[in-house]
Design an enzyme around this catalytic site. Structure first.
Site, mmCIF file in Angstrom:
data_model
loop_
_atom_site.group_PDB
_atom_site.id
_atom_site.type_symbol
_atom_site.label_atom_id
_atom_site.label_comp_id
_atom_site.label_asym_id
_atom_site.label_seq_id
_atom_site.Cartn_x
_atom_site.Cartn_y
_atom_site.Cartn_z
ATOM 1 N N LYS A 1 -6.403 32.695 24.536
ATOM 2 C CA LYS A 1 -5.845 31.282 24.538
ATOM 3 C C LYS A 1 -5.453 30.971 23.245
ATOM 4 O O LYS A 1 -4.392 30.453 22.791
ATOM 5 C CB LYS A 1 -6.775 30.265 25.250
ATOM 6 C CG LYS A 1 -6.986 30.366 26.669
ATOM 7 C CD LYS A 1 -7.812 29.378 27.168
ATOM 8 C CE LYS A 1 -7.889 29.343 28.787
ATOM 9 N NZ LYS A 1 -8.885 28.619 29.228
ATOM 10 N N LYS B 1 -3.426 29.702 37.473
ATOM 11 C CA LYS B 1 -3.261 28.310 37.892
ATOM 12 C C LYS B 1 -2.495 27.648 36.712
ATOM 13 O O LYS B 1 -1.625 26.547 36.931
ATOM 14 C CB LYS B 1 -4.627 27.672 37.701
ATOM 15 C CG LYS B 1 -5.315 27.772 38.860
ATOM 16 C CD LYS B 1 -6.823 26.983 38.781
ATOM 17 C CE LYS B 1 -6.705 25.552 38.698
ATOM 18 N NZ LYS B 1 -7.434 24.619 37.903
ATOM 19 N N LYS C 1 -3.051 38.701 36.801
ATOM 20 C CA LYS C 1 -3.636 37.882 37.642
ATOM 21 C C LYS C 1 -3.032 36.652 37.939
ATOM 22 O O LYS C 1 -2.078 35.971 37.150
ATOM 23 C CB LYS C 1 -4.894 37.569 37.163
ATOM 24 C CG LYS C 1 -5.912 36.716 37.974
ATOM 25 C CD LYS C 1 -7.001 36.338 37.182
ATOM 26 C CE LYS C 1 -8.153 35.428 38.245
ATOM 27 N NZ LYS C 1 -9.417 35.007 37.357
#
Length: 339
Positions: free
Chosen positions: A125, A209, A206
Site C-alpha cells: 500500500k 475489494k 487475487k
C-alpha cells in the site's frame, strides 16, 4: 482493578472460539464470500464465533467524513444477509468496543519495528504513493489486539493473511513470557478450497475489494452480470480442463470457485469436463444459486435492522473483551484507577 481469570478458565462452552474481521470498504465479492464469509456462516454451527467490522482499520487510508459509517452499515447488511446470525454469533463494530484501541496500544509496545516493517500489506500500500499514515505501519498491532481480546483459538484467514496471524502469535507469546500467562495464542485456519479466489480476467492476481476490475464478481451483481463475467473468464488455448494452478491458472481458478461453491475437490471436478464452456456454465450456475437468496435477504433488511444487530453485538463483545483488557493491564502492573 482486580486480577481477572486466566485464559484457561475463560471458556463458557466447550466449543473453540473463532474470530475474524472485515473492513467496511469496497464491496463483498465472490472471493470474499467463498474464501471467508461462507466459512464464517458455517463456523457458527460448532464454534463460539466472534465477527467484527473493523472500522478503525479502515482509517489507515484517508476517508471522507461519514464514509466509514455508511460502509459499516452496508457491510453489516451484506453479512447478515449472507447468514451471520446475531443469536448464534457475536457480530459488532470495532470502534463500539473501546478495549480494541486500548489493547492495540499495548500490542504496539510488544511488536518490534523490524516485525512491522516486514509486513507485506504495508509495503504494497505504501508503494502506491500519496499520503501514508503511521497507522498503516502499526495497524497489525491493532489487528493482534482484535484477536487476543477474545481469547481466540482459531482465526480463519486467506493465505495472504498468514503473516499477520503469525505476528499475533509472536506478540502474545512475548507478552506471556514477559508478564505471565495472559493471552491465548491463536492458530490460523485456511479453508481447503476457495481461500484465494483470483481475478477472472487476471488469474495471477487475487480478486480485490478495493481495485475495480471486470474480473471481480460482486455479491450484489445481477445474475446476467455474473453469468457474463464468468463466461468471459480468461482460460488458455489448449482446451484441456485440468487443475494445475501453475500452468493453468485461469482454469484452476474456475475449478477452485466451483469446488468452494459445491463442496467438491477441484482435481476431482476437473475430470468431469472436457471443454471450458460447460465448466463455465456450471460455475455461473453455482455462484448464482448461492447469491440469489442472499440478494433477496439483503433487499429486505433496513438500516435500523443492521444498527440494532450491531449494537446488540457490541454489548456481547464488551462483556468478553473488557475482562481480557483488565487481565492484560494487571499483568503489566499499571496503576489501578480505583480499588
Amino acid at each position: 482493578m482486580n486480577s481477572s481469570a486466566s485464559p484457561a478458565s475463560r471458556a463458557s462452552s466447550d466449543r473453540p472460539r473463532v474470530f475474524s474481521g472485515i473492513q467496511p470498504s469496497g464491496a463483498i465479492h465472490l472471493g470474499n464470500y467463498l474464501g471467508a464469509v461462507k466459512n464464517w456462516v458455517e463456523l457458527q454451527d460448532d464454534h463460539d464465533a466472534v465477527y467484527c467490522v473493523v472500522d478503525l482499520h479502515a482509517l489507515t487510508l484517508p476517508k471522507e467524513a461519514g464514509e466509514v459509517s455508511r460502509g459499516t452499515i452496508e457491510i453489516g447488511r451484506i453479512l447478515l444477509a449472507a447468514g451471520l446470525d446475531p443469536e448464534r454469533c457475536v457480530f459488532f463494530v470495532q470502534s463500539h468496543v473501546p478495549a480494541h484501541a486500548e489493547l492495540g496500544w499495548l500490542m504496539q509496545t510488544m511488536a518490534s519495528f523490524g516485525e512491522l516493517s516486514r509486513m507485506t500489506a504495508f509495503k504494497d500500500k505504501s508503494d502506491r504513493g500519496g499520503f501514508v499514515s503511521s497507522s498503516l505501519f502499526s495497524y497489525p498491532a491493532l489487528q493482534a489486539a482484535d484477536i487476543l481480546l477474545y481469547d481466540t483459538d482459531i482465526v480463519p484467514v486467506g493465505d495472504d493473511q498468514r503473516q499477520h496471524i503469525e505476528l499475533s502469535r509472536d506478540v502474545a507469546t512475548r507478552f506471556n513470557s514477559r508478564y505471565g500467562e495472559t493471552f491465548v495464542v491463536p492458530e490460523h485456519q485456511i479453508p481447503s478450497a476457495g481461500a484465494r479466489i483470483m481475478d477472472l480476467q487476471a488469474p495471477d492476481t487475487k480478486m480485490s475489494k478495493s481495485l475495480e476490475s471486470p474480473g471481480t464478481i460482486g455479491l450484489l451483481d445481477p445474475p446476467k452480470t455474473i453469468e457474463k463475467k464468468i463466461k468471459r473468464a480468461v482460460t488458455d488455448n489448449d482446451g484441456e480442463v485440468r487443475f494445475d494452478p501453475d500452468t493453468k491458472p485461469g482454469v484452476s481458478n474456475l475449478l477452485d470457485i466451483l469446488a468452494a461453491a459445491s463442496g467438491g475437490d477441484p482435481t476431482d471436478l476437473a475430470e468431469k469436463y472436457t471443454q471450458y464452456g460447460p465448466l463455465k456454465a456450471d460455475v455461473a450456475d453455482a455462484v448464482m444459486s448461492f447469491f440469489e437468496p442472499i440478494q433477496q435477504r439483503h433487499a429486505a433488511l433496513s438500516d435500523d435492522d443492521v444498527i440494532d444487530a450491531l449494537r446488540l453485538g457490541a454489548d456481547k463483545a464488551a462483556a468478553i473483551a473488557d475482562p481480557v483488557l483488565a487481565r492484560a493491564y494487571d499483568a503489566v502492573g499499571l496503576l489501578p484507577r480505583s480499588r
